[in-house]
Design a protein around this motif. Structure first.
Motif, PDB file in Angstrom:
ATOM      1  N   GLU A 161       0.888   5.627   0.774  1.00 22.82           N
ATOM      2  CA  GLU A 161       0.265   6.875   1.204  1.00 22.82           C
ATOM      3  C   GLU A 161       1.272   7.992   1.030  1.00 22.82           C
ATOM      4  O   GLU A 161       2.374   7.948   1.589  1.00 22.82           O
ATOM      5  CB  GLU A 161      -0.224   6.825   2.657  1.00 22.82           C
ATOM      6  CG  GLU A 161      -0.916   8.136   3.063  1.00 22.82           C
ATOM      7  CD  GLU A 161      -1.632   8.044   4.405  1.00 22.82           C
ATOM      8  OE1 GLU A 161      -1.195   7.263   5.265  1.00 22.82           O
ATOM      9  OE2 GLU A 161      -2.644   8.762   4.578  1.00 22.82           O
TER      10      GLU A 161
ATOM     11  N   ASN B  51      -4.091  13.638   1.733  1.00 21.22           N
ATOM     12  CA  ASN B  51      -3.157  12.554   1.479  1.00 21.22           C
ATOM     13  C   ASN B  51      -3.652  11.630   0.373  1.00 21.22           C
ATOM     14  O   ASN B  51      -4.828  11.294   0.304  1.00 21.22           O
ATOM     15  CB  ASN B  51      -2.913  11.754   2.756  1.00 21.22           C
ATOM     16  CG  ASN B  51      -2.190  12.572   3.815  1.00 21.22           C
ATOM     17  OD1 ASN B  51      -1.678  13.667   3.540  1.00 21.22           O
ATOM     18  ND2 ASN B  51      -2.153  12.052   5.020  1.00 21.22           N
TER      19      ASN B  51
ATOM     20  N   ALA C  34      -7.873   9.950  -2.474  1.00 17.75           N
ATOM     21  CA  ALA C  34      -7.296  10.912  -1.534  1.00 17.75           C
ATOM     22  C   ALA C  34      -8.380  11.316  -0.554  1.00 17.75           C
ATOM     23  O   ALA C  34      -9.565  11.342  -0.885  1.00 17.75           O
ATOM     24  CB  ALA C  34      -6.748  12.133  -2.262  1.00 17.75           C
ATOM     25  N   GLU C  35      -7.967  11.620   0.642  1.00 13.91           N
ATOM     26  CA  GLU C  35      -8.898  12.027   1.687  1.00 13.91           C
ATOM     27  C   GLU C  35      -8.571  13.416   2.172  1.00 13.91           C
ATOM     28  O   GLU C  35      -7.434  13.691   2.583  1.00 13.91           O
ATOM     29  CB  GLU C  35      -8.875  11.045   2.861  1.00 13.91           C
ATOM     30  CG  GLU C  35      -9.940  11.364   3.909  1.00 13.91           C
ATOM     31  CD  GLU C  35     -10.058  10.293   4.965  1.00 13.91           C
ATOM     32  OE1 GLU C  35      -9.175   9.425   5.052  1.00 13.91           O
ATOM     33  OE2 GLU C  35     -11.052  10.348   5.716  1.00 13.91           O
TER      34      GLU C  35
ATOM     35  N   ARG D 146      -3.612   7.970  -1.557  1.00 12.27           N
ATOM     36  CA  ARG D 146      -3.435   6.566  -1.180  1.00 12.27           C
ATOM     37  C   ARG D 146      -3.703   5.654  -2.364  1.00 12.27           C
ATOM     38  O   ARG D 146      -4.460   5.996  -3.289  1.00 12.27           O
ATOM     39  CB  ARG D 146      -4.376   6.193  -0.040  1.00 12.27           C
ATOM     40  CG  ARG D 146      -4.193   7.006   1.218  1.00 12.27           C
ATOM     41  CD  ARG D 146      -4.906   6.372   2.389  1.00 12.27           C
ATOM     42  NE  ARG D 146      -6.367   6.379   2.207  1.00 12.27           N
ATOM     43  CZ  ARG D 146      -7.188   7.091   2.958  1.00 12.27           C
ATOM     44  NH1 ARG D 146      -6.723   7.885   3.899  1.00 12.27           N
ATOM     45  NH2 ARG D 146      -8.491   7.018   2.768  1.00 12.27           N
ATOM     46  N   LYS D 147      -3.070   4.485  -2.280  1.00  8.25           N
ATOM     47  CA  LYS D 147      -3.370   3.414  -3.223  1.00  8.25           C
ATOM     48  C   LYS D 147      -3.176   2.102  -2.480  1.00  8.25           C
ATOM     49  O   LYS D 147      -2.130   1.914  -1.843  1.00  8.25           O
ATOM     50  CB  LYS D 147      -2.472   3.489  -4.453  1.00  8.25           C
ATOM     51  CG  LYS D 147      -2.864   2.484  -5.538  1.00  8.25           C
ATOM     52  CD  LYS D 147      -2.146   2.746  -6.846  1.00  8.25           C
ATOM     53  CE  LYS D 147      -2.656   1.764  -7.917  1.00  8.25           C
ATOM     54  NZ  LYS D 147      -2.040   2.011  -9.251  1.00  8.25           N
ATOM     55  N   PRO D 148      -4.122   1.185  -2.540  1.00  8.74           N
ATOM     56  CA  PRO D 148      -4.037  -0.034  -1.746  1.00  8.74           C
ATOM     57  C   PRO D 148      -2.948  -0.991  -2.203  1.00  8.74           C
ATOM     58  O   PRO D 148      -2.376  -1.708  -1.386  1.00  8.74           O
ATOM     59  CB  PRO D 148      -5.427  -0.665  -1.895  1.00  8.74           C
ATOM     60  CG  PRO D 148      -6.066   0.009  -3.046  1.00  8.74           C
ATOM     61  CD  PRO D 148      -5.420   1.338  -3.219  1.00  8.74           C
TER      62      PRO D 148
ATOM     63  N   ARG E 155       1.865  12.063   1.558  1.00  6.10           N
ATOM     64  CA  ARG E 155       1.302  13.103   2.407  1.00  6.10           C
ATOM     65  C   ARG E 155       1.343  14.479   1.760  1.00  6.10           C
ATOM     66  O   ARG E 155       2.283  14.806   1.018  1.00  6.10           O
ATOM     67  CB  ARG E 155       2.044  13.140   3.739  1.00  6.10           C
ATOM     68  CG  ARG E 155       1.879  11.865   4.567  1.00  6.10           C
ATOM     69  CD  ARG E 155       2.627  11.975   5.871  1.00  6.10           C
ATOM     70  NE  ARG E 155       4.073  11.972   5.692  1.00  6.10           N
ATOM     71  CZ  ARG E 155       4.945  12.335   6.619  1.00  6.10           C
ATOM     72  NH1 ARG E 155       4.502  12.789   7.788  1.00  6.10           N
ATOM     73  NH2 ARG E 155       6.241  12.284   6.389  1.00  6.10           N
TER      74      ARG E 155
ATOM     75  N   SER F 214       0.840  -1.192   0.000  1.00  6.20           N
ATOM     76  CA  SER F 214       0.000   0.000   0.000  1.00  6.20           C
ATOM     77  C   SER F 214       0.880   1.249   0.000  1.00  6.20           C
ATOM     78  O   SER F 214       2.055   1.210   0.370  1.00  6.20           O
ATOM     79  CB  SER F 214      -0.928   0.004   1.209  1.00  6.20           C
ATOM     80  OG  SER F 214      -0.157   0.069   2.401  1.00  6.20           O
TER      81      SER F 214
ATOM     82  N   PHE G  62      -6.152   5.372  -7.591  1.00  2.98           N
ATOM     83  CA  PHE G  62      -5.775   6.266  -6.492  1.00  2.98           C
ATOM     84  C   PHE G  62      -7.000   6.896  -5.838  1.00  2.98           C
ATOM     85  O   PHE G  62      -8.031   7.089  -6.474  1.00  2.98           O
ATOM     86  CB  PHE G  62      -4.859   7.383  -7.000  1.00  2.98           C
ATOM     87  CG  PHE G  62      -3.453   6.937  -7.266  1.00  2.98           C
ATOM     88  CD1 PHE G  62      -3.080   6.517  -8.542  1.00  2.98           C
ATOM     89  CD2 PHE G  62      -2.502   6.942  -6.254  1.00  2.98           C
ATOM     90  CE1 PHE G  62      -1.783   6.091  -8.796  1.00  2.98           C
ATOM     91  CE2 PHE G  62      -1.203   6.526  -6.510  1.00  2.98           C
ATOM     92  CZ  PHE G  62      -0.852   6.103  -7.780  1.00  2.98           C
TER      93      PHE G  62
END
Lengths: 112, 116
Positions: free
Chosen positions: A20, A75, A65-66, A77-79, A22, A18, A63
């Motif tokens: 993340e 940030n 992002a939150e 993210r990609k699993p 920032r 995974s 992808f």
């Protein structure tokens, strides 16, 4: 001062792991938020953007992002990372105008 | 649809020389932007054209930089005379409508300028 911070200059992850990346911003108001990617020899490509609404945004290439207002963060993210994700990633913000303000970028290396 | 095209992809010039970078936006895009990334720094906005008019050139570093957009089509960015600190990657982007709140920019792959 208004700024966009990407704390990690380089990140190395194993393929399949995974990810993340920032991004923090320092602006008086909530700006529009973006993530771009630049692969070698390519232009900047928009991965995703946040203007308002649902704080979890889905983008291209798997992808997401939150947006967290309390932390002034956005940030990425990609699993599960693929070798083709190796590239440089840029967080960017815009206020009411059209000019984008970028972070310094995070270079992602993917190992086998 | 062709993307945003930038020429040359790389340029190496000596300090004091002149260099001209070119950007061909997507056909029909009235808005054209120049950005620059100096080594180790952020990508910074330089200026914005709407058709042939400069709407905002607040990011231009100094008067050694001159941007033009002939007939509202392609744009050139001239650096004269070039200094060492001008080295970096110059990006061009275009969009159809400035009021497009989707920020539908398309970026070119950039021109890497090295001043020696």
């Amino acid at each position: 001062a208004q700024s966009v911070t990407q704390p990690d200059i380089h990140i190395t992850v194993s393929e399949g792991a995974s990810l993340e990346l920032r991004c923090n911003y320092s602006y008086g108001a909530t700006p529009y938020l973006f993530w771009y990617v630049q692969s070698p020899g390519q232009g900047l490509q928009l991965l995703l953007k946040y203007f308002s609404g649902d704080t979890l945004v889905q983008g291209i290439k798997g992808f997401e992002a939150e947006f967290k207002r309390s932390q002034s963060s956005f940030n990425l993210r990609k699993p599960s990372v693929h070798w083709s994700d190796a590239a440089e990633y840029f967080c960017a913000v815009a206020l009411s105008g059209y000019a984008l303000n970028f972070g310094k970028g995070t270079s992602l290396l993917v190992t086998p | 649809e062709a993307g945003v095209t930038q020429f040359p992809s790389h340029s190496v010039i000596e300090k004091g020389q002149t260099v001209t970078l070119r950007c061909d936006p997507i056909s029909g895009h009235d808005n054209l932007y120049w950005y620059r990334r100096v080594m180790g720094k952020e990508i910074k906005f330089l200026l914005h054209f709407v058709k042939e008019s400069k709407q905002d050139e607040s990011g231009m570093p100094n008067n050694r930089f001159l941007a033009e957009r002939t007939g509202g089509t392609y744009s050139t960015l001239k650096v004269q005379p070039a200094e060492l600190e001008d080295s970096g990657v110059y990006f061009c982007a275009s969009s159809q409508d400035r009021r497009d709140t989707n920020y539908g920019y398309t970026f070119g792959s950039g021109t890497r300028l090295t001043v020696v």
